[in-house]
Design an enzyme around this catalytic site. Structure first.
Site, short mmCIF file in Angstrom:
data_model
loop_
_atom_site.label_atom_id
_atom_site.label_comp_id
_atom_site.label_asym_id
_atom_site.label_seq_id
_atom_site.Cartn_x
_atom_site.Cartn_y
_atom_site.Cartn_z
N ASP A 107 0.85 -1.18 0.00
CA ASP A 107 0.00 0.00 0.00
C ASP A 107 0.89 1.24 0.00
O ASP A 107 1.86 1.29 0.76
CB ASP A 107 -0.85 0.01 1.28
CG ASP A 107 -2.34 0.02 1.00
OD1 ASP A 107 -2.84 1.08 0.64
OD2 ASP A 107 -2.97 -1.05 1.14
N ASP A 214 -3.30 4.44 -2.05
CA ASP A 214 -4.37 4.87 -1.14
C ASP A 214 -4.84 6.29 -1.48
O ASP A 214 -4.03 7.16 -1.80
CB ASP A 214 -3.77 4.85 0.28
CG ASP A 214 -4.80 5.06 1.37
OD1 ASP A 214 -5.71 4.23 1.49
OD2 ASP A 214 -4.68 6.07 2.11
N GLU A 272 -6.89 4.01 -5.49
CA GLU A 272 -8.19 4.03 -4.83
C GLU A 272 -8.87 5.34 -5.21
O GLU A 272 -8.55 6.39 -4.67
CB GLU A 272 -8.01 3.94 -3.31
CG GLU A 272 -9.32 3.90 -2.57
CD GLU A 272 -9.22 4.28 -1.10
OE1 GLU A 272 -10.09 3.86 -0.33
OE2 GLU A 272 -8.27 5.00 -0.73
N HIS A 349 -10.92 -4.25 2.66
CA HIS A 349 -10.86 -4.08 4.11
C HIS A 349 -11.73 -2.93 4.61
O HIS A 349 -11.76 -2.67 5.81
CB HIS A 349 -9.41 -3.82 4.53
CG HIS A 349 -8.90 -2.52 3.99
ND1 HIS A 349 -8.71 -2.32 2.63
CD2 HIS A 349 -8.60 -1.35 4.59
CE1 HIS A 349 -8.30 -1.07 2.44
NE2 HIS A 349 -8.22 -0.47 3.61
N ASP A 350 -12.39 -2.21 3.71
CA ASP A 350 -13.19 -1.05 4.11
C ASP A 350 -14.69 -1.32 4.01
O ASP A 350 -15.48 -0.38 4.08
CB ASP A 350 -12.86 0.15 3.21
CG ASP A 350 -11.48 0.73 3.49
OD1 ASP A 350 -10.99 0.59 4.62
OD2 ASP A 350 -10.90 1.31 2.56
C1 GLC Z 1 -8.27 4.41 2.42
C2 GLC Z 1 -8.11 3.11 3.15
C3 GLC Z 1 -8.82 3.20 4.47
C4 GLC Z 1 -8.21 4.34 5.26
C5 GLC Z 1 -8.18 5.62 4.46
C6 GLC Z 1 -7.28 6.64 5.07
O1 GLC Z 1 -9.61 4.68 2.15
O2 GLC Z 1 -8.56 2.06 2.36
O3 GLC Z 1 -8.76 2.00 5.18
O4 GLC Z 1 -8.93 4.54 6.44
O5 GLC Z 1 -7.70 5.43 3.16
O6 GLC Z 1 -5.94 6.32 4.83
#
Ligand code: GLC
Ligand code: CA
Length: 593
Positions: A107, A214, A272, A349-350
């Site tokens: 990541d 991310d 993302e 994971h979210d």
């Molecule tokens: C992304 C991650 C998440 C995290 C956020 C802040 O959305 O997937 O788990 O809380 O970034 O880094």
């Protein structure tokens, strides 16, 4: 070691055909009995992943971190969080993957650091510190009565404001997430170079094969920081995503990151990409000619069931299958005739587990619906991403678990906010609504320990894990499904093999939706090149998303085709059983390769 000079070209795109498997380090496998998953634990399961058909492991953040947001708050990019292991363990993991012909991506969390990162500690130490401008510091505003107000009225992702007051230097700093996650100032070229060196080249030079990037569209802010328009009358803080997503310099930053760092390695990137519903805009990120990212996660399907906007994310709203179908169609077709690429995923994971959200986790349906979703995922175009436990049909935590079992900062902050609003009478039913939403959508569901076997703690480790093990682990676990030809796990293995065998059709084919108005079944066609690039092949995919038997509208067309994969050993061709999924393909005439 100096960066290898590999130039990317269209024939060198291993990542398109790859099956990627996301590992959440805290919850995958605990090797030393401290209740936390770790990298040696993951290494002990690399053979399991190979056997499943995984090509690339994506490891969620394992960096040094105070764990306010489960490692998405990094205090040192070049160190590993001690309970997870060491830098050497990551090197061993790279080797373990490479020895098996697999790859490893990490990541890249570069929108913000932890407030414990040395950069931020320096930045906050004084107004004239050389790193002051590596983060966003702004003076207070005051209302007509002299009350101190933050520089803007933005609502953060974790149910609060985006600015925290710093007593020492008497200014506010910006954080789109928790106050422990200050946003880095990408507008400062020195900051960008530090990120490239510490968060990227440090690991690329150890042989990793890319990054999941991310919060990729939040690096560029409107640095004049205008207020967001007032749309939420209940709060001072206001939805403001349009002011911090896809900012004015984002494409310039990503192009620089590509040219200066990524282009020197043979790696993949997947960004993302939230809050970007326009396909033309997504293409600006993923078009090969743009040289920014190889692909992105687009979240329309993941948002099904979520309430409107950030503020109501966990206020569950029922959704219709017709909507899901339109979303899949849109993101399957958006790359047609372009040089862009797409992704396929339904868990990470979210989010809650796919079986519980899009299928049914009722005892009589959960295995079938897990397989049906496997059919959908493995026949869609793009790079496929699976999340740990998806391959055995793991489901959401039971609905009767109290809020104390939830650990995620985001969910808990929404709950606390709702609790307050209910107690104050601002919105009396909100606490109950948000709790119901969390039971379906919370990020916690996917973070439960992986279920390996039926021993205590589900074989995750020898001590009580950091999150409670699912009550049903004796029924849903890897050991029980291994070697059972009818298990979800065996089904995934078979489906992943077929995806490779029919790569032109499933991974690269074009998508056509049938019967878009049907609220119960999802039927689509894929068209791709035949074996050896000759001719054309077709697949017909039929999925029943309902608990009832449904007519199969395309049965006539299916008669001329071969049944390649099916969730049920025996079924009637004219109708689809509850949660049945089938794939038909045109016969391959004589050509065996
Ligand atoms: C992304 C991650 C998440 C995290 C956020 C802040 O959305 O997937 O788990 O809380 O970034 O880094
Ligand atoms: Ca451990």
């Amino acid at each position: 070691m100096s960066p290898h000079a590999i130039v990317k070209n269209s024939t060198n795109q291993w990542w398109k055909n790859a099956t990627v498997y996301q590992v959440y380090p805290a919850s995958f496998k605990d090797s030393n009995g401290d209740g936390w998953g770790d990298i040696p634990g993951l290494i002990s399961k690399v053979d399991y992943l190979k056997d499943l058909g995984v090509d690339v492991v994506w490891l969620s953040p394992m960096f040094e971190s105070p764990q306010c947001d489960m490692g998405y708050d990094i205090s040192d990019y070049e160190e590993v969080y001690a309970p997870y292991g060491t830098v050497k363990d990551v090197e061993d993991l790279v080797a373990a993957c490479h020895e098996r012909g697999m790859k490893l991506i990490l990541d890249l969390v570069a929108n913000h650091t932890s407030d414990q990162h040395a950069w931020f500690k320096e930045s906050r130490s004084s107004k004239d510190n050389p790193k002051r401008d590596w983060y966003f510091w702004r003076p207070a505003r005051y209302d007509e009565n002299g009350n101190r107000l933050p520089p803007t009225n933005y609502r953060s992702y974790f149910a609060g404001g985006t600015w925290t007051w710093d007593e020492t230097t008497q200014e506010y700093y910006l954080h789109l997430y928790a106050k422990e996650q200050p946003d880095l100032n990408w507008d400062n070229p020195e900051t960008r170079q530090a990120i490239y060196k510490s968060a990227m080249r440090f690991w690329l030079d150890k042989g990793i094969d890319g990054f999941r990037v991310d919060t990729v569209n939040k690096y560029s802010k409107h640095v004049d920081f205008p207020d967001a328009p007032i749309t939420d009358l209940k709060n001072y803080i206001q939805p403001a995503r349009h002011l911090f997503c896809n900012g004015p310099r984002i494409h310039e930053f990503l192009r620089e990151m590509h040219d200066e760092v990524l282009s020197h390695y043979d790696v993949m990137t997947v960004g993302e990409l939230s809050n970007t519903p326009d396909p033309q805009h997504v293409l600006r990120y993923v078009s090969a000619a743009a040289k920014q990212l190889d692909m992105v996660f687009q979240f329309d399907m993941i948002h099904l069931g979520m309430g409107h906007g950030l503020e109501d994310k966990y206020d569950f709203t029922p959704w219709a299958l017709t909507r899901l179908k339109q979303i899949v169609k849109k993101w399957q077709q958006f790359i047609d005739g372009t040089d862009g690429w797409t992704t396929v995923f339904c868990e990470n994971h979210d989010n809650g587990r796919a079986v519980s959200r899009y299928g049914s986790d009722a005892p009589q349906h959960r295995e079938t619906s897990a397989k049906m979703l496997a059919v959908m995922q493995t026949t869609l175009t793009g790079t496929l991403f699976l999340y740990q436990g998806q391959e055995i049909g793991m489901i959401n935590a039971p609905k009767n678990w109290p809020i104390d079992e939830y650990k995620d900062i985001e969910g808990l902050n929404y709950y606390k906010e709702a609790d307050r609003q209910s107690n104050e009478g601002v919105d009396p039913t909100r606490r109950a609504r948000i709790m119901r939403g969390l039971q379906i959508l919370a990020r916690d569901h996917s973070r439960l320990p992986m279920q390996w076997d039926d021993s205590e703690y589900a074989g995750f480790g020898t001590a009580a894990p950091w999150m409670r093990v699912h009550d049903l682990y004796k029924e849903i676990n890897v050991a029980r499904q291994t070697g059972d030809p009818n298990s979800v796990l065996s089904f995934y293995k078979r489906a992943l093999q077929l995806r490779k065998e029919y790569a032109e059709l499933f991974i690269h084919g074009s998508f056509k939706l049938y019967d878009g108005e049907n609220e119960n079944t999802f039927v689509f066609e894929k068209v791709g090149k035949g074996p050896g690039g000759n001719g054309e092949e077709r697949a017909l995919v039929a999925l029943n998303f309902s608990k009832d038997v449904q007519p199969f509208s395309m049965v006539e067309r299916a008669r001329d085709m071969k049944l390649l994969l099916s969730t049920h050993a025996e079924s009637v061709s004219e109708s689809l059983l509850p949660f049945e999924g089938r794939v038909y393909v045109t016969e391959r005439s004589g050509l065996v390769n």
